[in-house]
Design a protein around this motif. Structure first.
Motif, short mmCIF file in Angstrom:
data_model
loop_
_atom_site.label_atom_id
_atom_site.label_comp_id
_atom_site.label_asym_id
_atom_site.label_seq_id
_atom_site.Cartn_x
_atom_site.Cartn_y
_atom_site.Cartn_z
N LYS A 1 -12.01 -7.67 -3.34
CA LYS A 1 -10.59 -7.88 -3.06
C LYS A 1 -9.74 -6.86 -3.79
N SER B 1 -5.32 -5.45 -3.55
CA SER B 1 -4.04 -5.54 -2.84
C SER B 1 -3.08 -4.51 -3.42
N ILE C 1 -7.25 -9.36 6.28
CA ILE C 1 -6.16 -8.68 5.60
C ILE C 1 -4.91 -9.54 5.77
N THR D 1 -2.12 -13.46 8.20
CA THR D 1 -3.51 -13.13 7.91
C THR D 1 -4.26 -12.90 9.21
N ALA E 1 -6.34 -9.65 -7.56
CA ALA E 1 -5.95 -9.65 -6.16
C ALA E 1 -6.45 -10.90 -5.45
N CYS F 1 1.34 -3.36 -3.26
CA CYS F 1 2.69 -3.72 -2.85
C CYS F 1 3.54 -2.46 -3.00
N THR G 1 -5.80 -13.94 -4.22
CA THR G 1 -4.57 -14.67 -3.95
C THR G 1 -4.79 -15.92 -3.09
N MET H 1 3.08 -7.54 0.15
CA MET H 1 1.82 -7.56 -0.56
C MET H 1 0.73 -7.51 0.50
N VAL H 2 -0.05 -6.43 0.49
CA VAL H 2 -1.10 -6.23 1.49
C VAL H 2 -2.44 -6.53 0.81
N VAL H 3 -3.04 -7.64 1.20
CA VAL H 3 -4.24 -8.16 0.52
C VAL H 3 -5.47 -7.93 1.38
N HIS H 4 -6.40 -7.12 0.87
CA HIS H 4 -7.68 -6.89 1.53
C HIS H 4 -8.71 -7.85 0.95
N ASP H 5 -9.31 -8.67 1.78
CA ASP H 5 -10.37 -9.58 1.36
C ASP H 5 -11.62 -9.24 2.15
#
Length: 457
Positions: A248, A250, A447, A288, A270, A252, A272, A437-441
């Motif tokens: 993970k 992220s 995402i 998401t 990250a 911003c 979240t 907030m761009v969260v890569h999981d």
């Protein structure tokens, strides 16, 4: 219609900011330094990002124009890479990567640690910096890294997994030699080694041992002269994301016309999940969607885009336009190193047609802005109503704030769409990502986009 203001910004609830702040502080330094089978586990750190034009006296439009100029070779190369791979010509000599980037992150390398500024790139994998003795090195603001002065520097053997993961490598004196080439014809060549990397600042510093990186002794071209190297955050085994063994991360990104810094969160910081679940019950703005993989372009993060709306019109774009094809062509990637969004030509033409019909402004066809679609603004205008813009991802709709797709310049008297057309692959650029907030999981292959006032983090 939505309101575009020359002075508008994305709003976020204090509740969300408080959650993010509490979460960021909840990870102990002990857990961040834990090791499992020689690889970091539960490592989390926060890094400040600076736009390459940070601190320079440019208008928002001028920053967009400079970014577009930097992105030209990157966009061309991204599309050419996919096409060449499909034709079977990609690996004739050496694999080529996008190159360049728009954000810099501060890191420290070695023991004792030496400070450097490197380009953050989600479109490539290799972590590298310039090293002594340099046969060919570009100018950088900090001294070139000297491995002989670090007690933790170690060469990587030719039989190692990281050496085998390189697109181009040779073996010399039982050490792994690499060559990594970028789309603007810049390149780095040298020794693959491991070192201790330190991230963050002051009390939040986190040191991570045995990170594999390129120690570049022959670095050519001008694609990286903003920094001292590059931190690859792609999906391949050489990237920092993969080496941390934390799926993970992220970021911003603050408004492109602002003077504030942006933020990168890695690993456990990250994570979240709790923030997302809480925000989902409080707000409908968390988006998401699933990530896709392209076997022929393993570094890239592909989005699952199904359509676009402008105003109240769902554009009649063939769904296949944004599909990732079996031969590896097409699709849309999210990329921190490309300034504006580029849509496949036929899709962009429909977007352009929709804006032209819905905006009550005359077209500006002077070409002075360097963008494909601009309108003339009446004198003295400070705000205008513009059509809403929505990306329809699989099972998720991303409704962009107006400042993420319309760029106005009162001095020039124009208002422009911050998007362009491409041939083949589409690219979701960083202007469209600002104040989210761009969260890569990568564990869940998702995402997430969370509206956030990034300069308040």
């Amino acid at each position: 219609m939505t309101l575009y203001s020359m002075h508008s910004w994305t709003k976020v609830t204090l509740f969300l900011l408080a959650l993010l702040s509490i979460f960021a502080r909840s990870v102990s330094s002990t857990s961040r330094r834990a090791l499992v089978q020689g690889k970091p586990s539960e490592i989390g750190f926060r890094v400040t990002l600076k736009h390459v034009d940070h601190g320079m006296n440019y208008t928002k439009l001028e920053r967009i124009q400079r970014g577009i100029n930097r992105s030209k070779s990157r966009v061309q190369r991204l599309n050419a890479m996919v096409l060449a791979s499909n034709l079977g010509t990609y690996d004739v000599e050496s694999k080529i990567h996008p190159g360049n980037g728009e954000f810099l992150m501060n890191i420290a390398i070695g023991t004792p640690p030496k400070l450097y500024s490197a380009i953050m790139d989600t479109g490539s994998d290799l972590v590298w910096t310039q090293c002594k003795p340099c046969e060919e090195c570009f100018d950088q603001s900090t001294p070139i890294f000297d491995p002989s002065q670090s007690s933790t520097f170690s060469k990587i053997s030719c039989s190692s997994d990281l050496c085998q993961a390189l697109p181009t490598s040779t073996c010399q004196d039982n050490g792994c030699q690499y060559l990594y080439t970028y789309g603007d014809y810049s390149s780095t060549q040298g020794i693959l080694a491991t070192e201790t990397f330190t991230f963050g600042s002051d009390s939040d510093k986190v040191s991570v041992p045995t990170i594999g990186f390129g120690c570049g002794e022959d670095n050519e071209g001008n694609g990286f002269d903003q920094g001292a190297g590059l931190i690859g955050l792609g999906r391949g085994p050489l990237s920092l994301v993969s080496q941390l063994n934390e799926p993970k991360f992220s970021y911003c990104l603050t408004s492109i016309d602002g003077s504030k810094t942006s933020t990168l969160l890695m690993g456990s910081l990250a994570n979240t999940n709790s923030t997302l679940s809480t925000t989902n019950s409080k707000s409908s703005k968390v988006v998401t969607t699933s990530l896709l993989k392209n076997p022929s372009q393993s570094s890239f993060y592909y989005l699952n885009l199904e359509g676009i709306s402008v105003g109240k019109t769902h554009l009649p774009i063939n769904k296949d336009i944004f599909s990732l094809n079996d031969d590896g062509t097409g699709g849309i990637i999210i990329d921190s190193g490309t300034t504006i969004t580029y849509l496949e030509k036929s899709a962009f033409e429909q977007v352009k047609k929709a804006f032209t019909s819905q905006m009550n402004l005359p077209l500006d066809d002077s070409g002075s802005a360097g963008l494909d679609l601009c309108f003339k603004m009446p004198k003295g205008t400070t705000s205008l109503e513009v059509p809403k813009f929505v990306f329809h991802f699989k099972e998720a709709d991303l409704d962009l704030p107006s400042e993420n797709y319309m760029i106005g310049d009162t001095n020039m008297g124009i208002l422009c769409l911050a998007m362009g057309k491409s041939s083949g692959m589409s690219i979701f650029g960083n202007v469209q990502q600002q104040n989210m907030m761009v969260v890569h999981d990568l564990a869940k292959e998702t995402i997430s986009f969370i509206p956030t006032q990034c300069d308040a983090l």
